[in-house]
Design a protein around this motif. Sequence first.
Motif, PDB file in Angstrom:
ATOM      1  N   TYR A  13      47.192  36.307  38.455  1.00 43.88           N
ATOM      2  CA  TYR A  13      46.496  37.237  38.238  1.00 43.88           C
ATOM      3  C   TYR A  13      46.438  37.102  36.590  1.00 43.88           C
ATOM      4  CZ  TYR A  13      44.535  41.861  36.870  1.00 43.88           C
ATOM      5  OH  TYR A  13      44.042  43.107  36.517  1.00 43.88           O
ATOM      6  N   PHE A  16      44.356  34.331  35.276  1.00 44.02           N
ATOM      7  CA  PHE A  16      43.049  34.319  35.480  1.00 44.02           C
ATOM      8  C   PHE A  16      42.290  35.105  34.328  1.00 44.02           C
ATOM      9  CE2 PHE A  16      39.476  36.924  37.172  1.00 44.02           C
ATOM     10  CZ  PHE A  16      38.438  35.831  37.364  1.00 44.02           C
ATOM     11  N   PHE A  17      43.105  36.298  34.076  1.00 40.57           N
ATOM     12  CA  PHE A  17      42.388  36.816  33.157  1.00 40.57           C
ATOM     13  C   PHE A  17      42.460  36.506  31.621  1.00 40.57           C
ATOM     14  CE2 PHE A  17      42.069  40.068  36.179  1.00 40.57           C
ATOM     15  CZ  PHE A  17      40.600  40.716  36.239  1.00 40.57           C
ATOM     16  N   LYS A  20      39.663  34.619  30.788  1.00 35.20           N
ATOM     17  CA  LYS A  20      38.582  35.180  30.593  1.00 35.20           C
ATOM     18  C   LYS A  20      38.765  35.814  29.187  1.00 35.20           C
ATOM     19  CE  LYS A  20      36.897  34.800  34.709  1.00 35.20           C
ATOM     20  NZ  LYS A  20      35.803  33.669  34.737  1.00 35.20           N
ATOM     21  N   THR A  64      45.505  41.882  29.268  1.00 33.68           N
ATOM     22  CA  THR A  64      45.903  42.013  30.799  1.00 33.68           C
ATOM     23  C   THR A  64      47.416  42.239  30.761  1.00 33.68           C
ATOM     24  OG1 THR A  64      45.720  41.131  32.743  1.00 33.68           O
ATOM     25  CG2 THR A  64      46.172  39.365  30.907  1.00 33.68           C
ATOM     26  N   ASN A  93      43.728  44.891  33.999  1.00 35.58           N
ATOM     27  CA  ASN A  93      43.078  44.151  32.952  1.00 35.58           C
ATOM     28  C   ASN A  93      42.195  45.471  32.243  1.00 35.58           C
ATOM     29  OD1 ASN A  93      41.434  43.717  35.784  1.00 35.58           O
ATOM     30  ND2 ASN A  93      39.858  43.844  34.205  1.00 35.58           N
ATOM     31  N   TRP A 107      34.401  40.062  37.678  1.00 34.09           N
ATOM     32  CA  TRP A 107      35.392  39.292  37.523  1.00 34.09           C
ATOM     33  C   TRP A 107      36.476  39.490  38.693  1.00 34.09           C
ATOM     34  CZ3 TRP A 107      35.939  40.297  31.551  1.00 34.09           C
ATOM     35  CH2 TRP A 107      34.987  39.344  30.844  1.00 34.09           C
ATOM     36  N   GLU A 110      35.258  37.855  41.767  1.00 33.24           N
ATOM     37  CA  GLU A 110      35.954  36.360  41.658  1.00 33.24           C
ATOM     38  C   GLU A 110      37.096  36.166  41.886  1.00 33.24           C
ATOM     39  OE1 GLU A 110      35.928  32.877  38.154  1.00 33.24           O
ATOM     40  OE2 GLU A 110      34.924  34.668  37.755  1.00 33.24           O
ATOM     41  N   PHE A 111      38.019  37.070  41.339  1.00 35.07           N
ATOM     42  CA  PHE A 111      39.547  36.862  41.554  1.00 35.07           C
ATOM     43  C   PHE A 111      40.039  37.196  42.940  1.00 35.07           C
ATOM     44  CE2 PHE A 111      43.956  38.469  41.771  1.00 35.07           C
ATOM     45  CZ  PHE A 111      44.499  37.249  41.268  1.00 35.07           C
ATOM     46  N   VAL A 115      39.871  33.144  43.867  1.00 32.52           N
ATOM     47  CA  VAL A 115      41.243  32.858  43.477  1.00 32.52           C
ATOM     48  C   VAL A 115      42.046  33.016  44.682  1.00 32.52           C
ATOM     49  CG1 VAL A 115      43.139  32.981  41.995  1.00 32.52           C
ATOM     50  CG2 VAL A 115      40.725  32.876  41.101  1.00 32.52           C
TER      51      VAL A 115
END
Length: 879
Positions: A13, A16-17, A20, A64, A93, A107, A110-111, A115
Amino acid sequence: MKKYGLNELRKMYLEFFESKNHLIMNSFPLVPRNDKSVLLINAGMTPLKPYFTGQEVPPRKRVTTCQKCIRTGDIENVGKTQRHGTFFEMLGNFSFGDYFKEEAIEWAWEFVTKVLELPEDRLYVSIYLEDDEAEKIWHEKIGLPKERIIRLGKEDNFWEHGVGPCGPCSEIHYDRGEEYGCGSPDCKVGCDCDRFMEFWNLVFTQFEKTEDGKYVPLEFPNIDTGMGLERLALLMQDVESIFDVDTIQALLQKVCEMADVKYKEDKNKDISIRLITDHIRSVSFMISDGILPSNEGRGYVLRRLLRRAARHGKLLGIEDKFLAKLCETVIEVSKDAYPELQEKKDYITKIITVEEDRFNETIDQGLGILKNYIQKLKDEGKKELSGENAFRLYDTYGFPIDLTIEILEESNLTVDEDGFNQEMEKQKTRAREARSESNYMGSEETVYNKLDAFLESKFVGYNDLISVSPITAITDEENVVEQLQKGNKGTIFVTETPFYATSGGQVADLGYITTDTGKFQVEDVVKIIGNKIGHIGVVVEGNIKVNQDATLVVDEANRKATAKNHSATHLLQKALRNVLGSHVEQAGSHVTHDKLRFDFTHFQPLTEEEIRKVEDEVNSKIMEGLNIETTEMSIDEAKKLGAMALFGEKYGSKVRVVNMGDYSIELCGGTHLSNSSEAGTFKIISETGVAAGVRRIEALTSNNAINYYKQLESLVKDFSKLLKVEPSMLAKKAEQLLEENKKINREIEKLKAKLSKDAAKDLLDNVVDIKGIKLLTANIEDQDVNGLRNLGDSLKQKLGEGVIVLTTSKGSKVNLVVMATDEAIKKGAHAGNLIREVAKVVGGGGGGRPNMAQAGGKNPDKINEALEKAKDVLETQIK
């Protein structure tokens, strides 16, 4: 669907952010800072409130975190269900005026789908019923069918807390399958069953709610999302509850191993297993953040959790202490994400061990008290224990109400549960009232909240005590102002300052700020949220204006004296750890120019020998002349050096390390000496306890220590002169005088006893007859209680059978003694009851056994009246 471990999911997690452009921030401590609305951090956004309110500029507009949290609102249900827990981790986030709904939704999707690869046909979302914008994004941008977008009302999908920022939210739900459902044909998102599990909440903070109830759009809306890590792991591992998640299951199985029981074989045992598993997680993390067991506030929450876990261990049949051992499993499965657990392992296990010992003592005391309550109920023919007494057992002896009920049921008795709940509510009300008033975000409202959030100050005073800087802002005690006149009190802000602001236990510098038009005396310096440093004081000459160039001058002598004491606290902490053990941690400090105060974790008073060893070690390090060096480095580099950190302190990526000749290495932002020898000398003047498990040392350095020795020397000389001996002979002379004093007192007691015997012969003339019982009353001068008792014993032998009432007085104090013989007691006399009535006459009270009682009073003028009262009372007693 691939199964991921809880620790893997956390990492996935955050990374991932980070991709971004979010800054990964470490979890904040569980103890809130500048927030009086909560006892403990209970959500991912809670420690970030200053960024949402604009009081503080965030390190980046996109952040995040994985935040450790404690919630105790449903504590009574923990263990009873598979849902409830007190400790959890929240993934989040956040956007502070940067991206908004579209990015947050895209997002999140997407996660979840790319992911984690959760199947899209099992995903549903709920939105606020008026949020057409969110529905449009979910349907048109994401492609989610409208039948899987559910509109819910304010209670479910709108976040607000009083007045202030608020907004709609969108929750992502996962269909776990019919086997988790309630069986109802209407089962859908929003149902209370376990089928459609909400696991991620996206809050769109887009309004400001005003006092009159209006919702005004924010110029820069924010994003605040929250997803429970344990709940996410539950879904990804396809297990029944959070207690079946890998890391928690490892802990749960350890509980079963210690208790020699199996999970899911006995409903009642499962409750205890789950409760212990949850509570030991909370306890371990709370202690790692510096929270200590106590009887109030967050310390009370810790004590309650720890004692509930200990008691349920007993219910499982675990006789020995076990929580500290169990804590090692918590540390093992969580140390990679929370290294402070491993760093504080010895300390955490020590606190738990001591508290478990205390609980074992109090639970035994509580059982004794409960047995007395049961016997009293039986004696009085009652069947119900009062709520007040049940609460006293709970509050004082750690006795949960269910244990009290269980034990009473064995004797066919019950508890007034309504009365107990009323007492609980009173306690909660007291706790709420004890908290300070705060605004909707929990921080105190002050004049400083009116300052520009982008206003910052830089401290430049480690090496320079004088600097020139423009004045950027001024406040008086209520408003931001343009200037202050002579006599006005206020606060001055500048771009750069040599003044140290109170922090880390060190008090602020003193000195002056001068401009072309005036002079300002600095009486205090404080850190204001948002990296501002405020100089508090009064204008002593002319006036001071915003935008003027100011010369800031620190009082050098005051700074130097403070630095001596601060450097000494570092030496002291290291010496304490060397002498007492590695469980010693700083629990607070207060460093001024005249002395130092150091609070530390330890569980018993220091012996004279331990104090001497600590003092000697500090002085030896002062005399060694250790070079004191300060270096800025990364937190990881500091840890490799073995630098000690303050409990609960949130450190940035760069830290300041104070190294004293490799003897003491600590993270510290305070001001220090350049060499330990500058402290001169070190003297401990007191060692006391300040709380359960916390001791306090007060000490002096340099001239203050020398002055202390001078005062002691002067006292020694005065006593030597008074006793006419050399100082070296003082102790021997004191022993001699004490022995002589004892001998004289023994002679006095002998004389008093002889006088009492002689007086006894004369006092027998005062005997009167009350219904066939002899009563002797007398007021005896120049006696104490012991003398009265001795005289009473002598009179009883001469009187034969009867009652004796004796009084004496000294100043405004009255003492009374009543004695009754066996024959008198058989006929109704009772010394305890008699003295209670007699003592009232002289303004006092007391009581005792039927054969002997004593009391006190404060009105000697009524002694004769009291003795007459004795006759009346005895007359009513005799049958």
